[in-house]
Design a protein around this motif. Structure first.
Motif, PDB file in Angstrom:
ATOM      1  N   VAL A 224       0.857  -1.187   0.000  1.00  0.00           N
ATOM      2  CA  VAL A 224       0.000   0.000   0.000  1.00  0.00           C
ATOM      3  C   VAL A 224       0.894   1.239   0.000  1.00  0.00           C
ATOM      4  O   VAL A 224       1.668   1.457   0.938  1.00  0.00           O
ATOM      5  CB  VAL A 224      -0.928   0.033   1.231  1.00  0.00           C
TER       6      VAL A 224
ATOM      7  N   PRO B  76      -3.509   6.819   1.166  1.00  0.00           N
ATOM      8  CA  PRO B  76      -3.988   5.496   1.624  1.00  0.00           C
ATOM      9  C   PRO B  76      -5.510   5.416   1.643  1.00  0.00           C
ATOM     10  O   PRO B  76      -6.074   4.328   1.533  1.00  0.00           O
ATOM     11  CB  PRO B  76      -3.392   5.375   3.029  1.00  0.00           C
ATOM     12  N   ASP B  77      -6.154   6.557   1.777  1.00  0.00           N
ATOM     13  CA  ASP B  77      -7.614   6.541   1.791  1.00  0.00           C
ATOM     14  C   ASP B  77      -8.198   6.072   0.467  1.00  0.00           C
ATOM     15  O   ASP B  77      -9.306   5.528   0.413  1.00  0.00           O
ATOM     16  CB  ASP B  77      -8.138   7.943   2.118  1.00  0.00           C
TER      17      ASP B  77
ATOM     18  N   GLU C  49      -6.262   1.902  -0.148  1.00  0.00           N
ATOM     19  CA  GLU C  49      -6.675   0.767   0.691  1.00  0.00           C
ATOM     20  C   GLU C  49      -7.974   0.113   0.218  1.00  0.00           C
ATOM     21  O   GLU C  49      -8.040  -1.122   0.076  1.00  0.00           O
ATOM     22  CB  GLU C  49      -6.772   1.205   2.147  1.00  0.00           C
TER      23      GLU C  49
ATOM     24  N   ALA D 287      -8.092  -3.588  -1.465  1.00  0.00           N
ATOM     25  CA  ALA D 287      -8.950  -4.586  -0.813  1.00  0.00           C
ATOM     26  C   ALA D 287      -9.870  -5.253  -1.834  1.00  0.00           C
ATOM     27  O   ALA D 287     -10.081  -6.481  -1.803  1.00  0.00           O
ATOM     28  CB  ALA D 287      -9.769  -3.924   0.293  1.00  0.00           C
TER      29      ALA D 287
END
Length: 740
Positions: A246, A251-252, A255, A259
């Motif tokens: 990541v 990261p918002d 992620e 996923a």
């Protein structure tokens, strides 16, 4: 593990061979029971067990095995076909006796050719119930005697399964006169097919071809499972040990996108894992990867877009972004590998009960299938092979049984073979090579449909058929063809460079300085014969000026005369050049009558050259066997044509050239009026005319320098690879400029 729903060959215990001196079947059963207990697979004995068998009186046991620690396992055989009160009384008597004679007894086996019924009713107890009640009594008696003994029943099913193991083939044949497929027997069948194939199979000169993969899929072999597990390992490796990286940036966004991609990868991994589990199952079903792969496209593209938008700096990705970029590339590569596997021959062949291998004459179908049978037999994989020319009248099971020497009724062949396959836990292949070579090709249309239906009933049998492409329509109806997945054997087209190198190295021939690009060199038989011709003549290199048309033609015919003049073939004086003379005379007849001749006319030509020979030693049979000539049936009429179209084209071209330049000019003009029909011989003439007369086909046709003739100029370019260097005419530079 055996498949309980498959019918096994009938072992009639009522017909077991008697044992001398009494000749009684009871004594025969007791002797066979001893053999199966000691040498069969009824019991797994600890190593170093010592065995003893007894005559009458036997002290309550036919035999005993003394284990290394001193414990004894004994057995008693009862030739009875019901487990009623009288039978149980006999067993009671034996057990009371053995508890006295064997103080260290731990196990006691009772062998009977009888499966105990298990259905109790309100008024009667089943044999199963009665047996269990007596076992409790015997166990109590053993405890009273100071020991713990286990009592086990071995019935008809266990005895049959043991006898049907390949290692027990001799006992099955001796005691019941039943034919079986032992490992040695299957190797003998493969060896016989190899011998019958003659020069069409050369085991010492074998090129590994991609088409072999179809047989791994068809037979559900470990190699096919291995390919799937390799693809699975590649997919897992692409994600990395610690999963997808990541990036630190956003990261918002990353992620949830990663996923989603992980979720789709998990789903794909589950499907590939299931495919690996199914790969070895007799009636396994491979899952469809397509929806899972398509479902990955959007999340994969989303992560790639995020990388470009937020992590690309000076055209590079660094840190976690660089790792993720590499992982995405590895995932794409792994998915591409899965797609390739899914679209490959092995995958296509997996769920088929029968397949059809096609290919032109000399492509190597017989070599491929004989080598398949030999390799599988050497690895204890059940395989039956027969050549199509050996089938005569049908039904197929009857002819097949006769060819391989099966002694039982033909109706038991598939059942017996299926049992042999079950015994080793593998799918077996029945291979019939060259359907078009049978004396009566119509027998396939008459009997093959029902044979396909019969084969499909057996979980452990698959069928491999082959047929020359040219005769497919005449051999199998459209309905039959529609039932058979087709796999085309293209010779060495997929591995030309490797195959040519292997052939030249094996024959000890130097690799030429010029490229061997012509399609004929991907034909295994053609390449083999050229190499044989060089080696036979004591040469170790191709002509320094390259392989001219005349050289190929002459070398080919010389090689065929070498092969067919052998004593075990047609047996004639090689210097008489019967093959060359036959080809020339047939070419002359075709020049006058068309590209095919009535078989009767060709038979007259060849019989005149080599008279008074039985069919197996006739010149026509030899030329057909070596694919110099080929059969052609049209509306029930048998014709003969050249097996190698190139050979016929060159033969006709040389015949035309032999008539002199003026005659050649007239004939070329006539042929050019129907260029498409005569394309092959015109292409050959483009190389022959410069070699013989030093003139170009284009010049004979008087094509002006300002005109571009696509066919003539294409033939000119193709002919350059077939000419000797000195065969380039003075007009070459002019012609070359015109083409360019």
């Amino acid at each position: 593990m055996r498949d309980s729903v498959t019918q096994l060959p009938e072992i009639n215990w009522h017909q077991i061979r008697g044992k001398a001196p009494s000749g009684s079947r009871r004594d025969g059963f007791e002797e066979l029971g001893n053999q199966l207990m000691i040498y069969g697979c009824l019991v797994t004995w600890p190593s170093s067990t010592t065995f003893t068998t007894f005559g009458n009186p036997d002290g309550g046991r036919e035999g005993r095995g003394e284990l290394p620690g001193g414990a004894v396992w004994g057995w008693q055989a009862k030739y009875l076909f019901t487990l009623d009160d009288d039978a149980l009384a006999q067993i009671d008597k034996s057990i009371r006796r053995v508890l006295t004679t064997e103080p260290t007894l731990e196990r006691y086996y009772v062998l009977m050719p009888y499966n105990r019924p298990g259905g109790d009713t309100a008024k009667t107890k089943s044999a199963w119930t009665k047996w269990n009640e007596h076992v409790r009594r015997w166990e109590t008696a053993a405890v009273s005697a100071g020991r713990a003994v286990t009592f086990e029943y071995i019935g008809e099913t266990q005895l049959n399964e043991c006898l049907l193991q390949p290692s027990q083939a001799g006992r099955l044949r001796y005691w019941f006169d039943l034919d079986v497929f032992s490992e040695d027997r299957l190797r003998q069948i493969a060896a016989r097919a190899e011998a019958d194939a003659g020069g069409r199979y050369s085991p010492a000169l074998n090129v590994e071809l991609p088409i072999r993969a179809v047989f791994d899929g068809l037979a559900h072999t470990p190699a096919f499972e291995h390919d799937i597990r390799n693809a699975l390992a590649t997919l897992r490796k692409a994600r990395g040990i610690y999963g997808l990286s990541v990036p630190r940036e956003r990261p918002d966004l990353f992620e949830p996108a990663i996923a989603m991609l992980n979720e789709r990868l998990d789903g794909l991994e589950e499907l590939v894992t299931e495919a690996a589990r199914q790969a070895r199952q007799p009636h396994g079903v491979l899952p469809d990867f397509t929806p899972a792969i398509e479902a990955m496209e959007a999340p994969s593209a989303s992560v790639s877009d995020l990388l470009r938008q937020h992590c690309l700096k000076d055209r590079y990705y660094t840190d976690n972004a660089g790792s993720l970029y590499g992982q995405l590339a590895a995932i794409r590569s792994a998915v591409a590998e899965l797609n390739e596997l899914r679209a490959g021959r092995a995958w296509r062949g997996f769920e088929a009960a029968a397949i059809l291998v096609t290919g032109t004459g000399g492509a190597g179908k017989t070599h491929l299938l004989c080598d398949l049978a030999k390799t599988r037999a050497a690895n204890a994989l059940p395989t039956i092979i027969a050549l199509g020319e050996q089938f005569e009248h049908g039904p197929i099971e009857a002819d097949l049984g006769r060819i391989i020497g099966f002694q039982n009724p033909a109706s038991q062949l598939l059942t017996t073979f299926d049992a042999a396959c079950q015994a080793v836990g593998e799918i077996g292949l029945i291979v019939i090579d060259g359907l078009n070579e049978s004396a009566d090709r119509q027998l396939w249309n008459k009997y093959l449909s029902s044979f396909l239906n019969d084969v499909a009933k057996y979980r452990h049998i698959r069928l491999v058929l082959s047929c020359r492409t040219e005769f497919l329509a005449d051999t199998l109806s459209d309905i039959l063809q529609a039932r058979l997945p087709v796999f085309q054997h293209t010779g060495f087209e997929e591995v030309p460079r490797d195959a040519i190198r292997q052939f030249l190295d094996w024959y000890g021939i130097e690799r030429p300085s010029f490229p061997m690009m012509d399609p004929e060199f991907t034909n295994p038989l053609f390449l083999k014969l050229l190499c044989t011709a060089l080696m036979t003549s004591g040469k170790r290199r191709f002509p320094r000026t390259g392989i001219g048309t005349s050289w190929i033609y002459d070398s080919f015919l010389d090689a065929m005369d070498i092969r067919l003049s052998a004593e075990e073939r047609c047996d004639y004086d090689r210097t008489s050049e019967l093959v060359r003379r036959a080809v020339e005379q047939i070419a002359a007849a075709m020049h006058a009558q068309g590209r095919r001749l009535l078989r009767a006319d060709v038979d007259r030509i060849t019989s005149a050259l080599l008279p008074d020979r039985k069919w197996s030693q006739s010149l026509l049979n030899g030329l057909l066997k070596e694919a110099v000539l080929a059969n052609l049936s049209i509306d029930g009429t048998e014709y003969i044509r050249f097996g190698y179209e190139r050979l016929g084209d060159i033969a006709l071209a040389k015949l035309i050239a032999a008539d002199g330049l003026d005659g050649a000019k007239a004939e070329v003009s006539r042929l050019a009026e129907r260029w498409f029909t005569n394309a092959g011989v015109l292409q050959a003439l483009a190389a022959v005319l410069p070699e013989v007369f030093g003139v170009e086909l284009i010049d004979i046709l008087q094509i002006s320098t300002a005109e571009y003739h696509p066919d003539a100029h294409a033939d000119f370019l193709l002919s350059l690879g077939w000419r000797k260097l000195e065969a380039v005419s003075e007009s070459f530079s002019v012609t070359e400029d015109r083409v360019v």
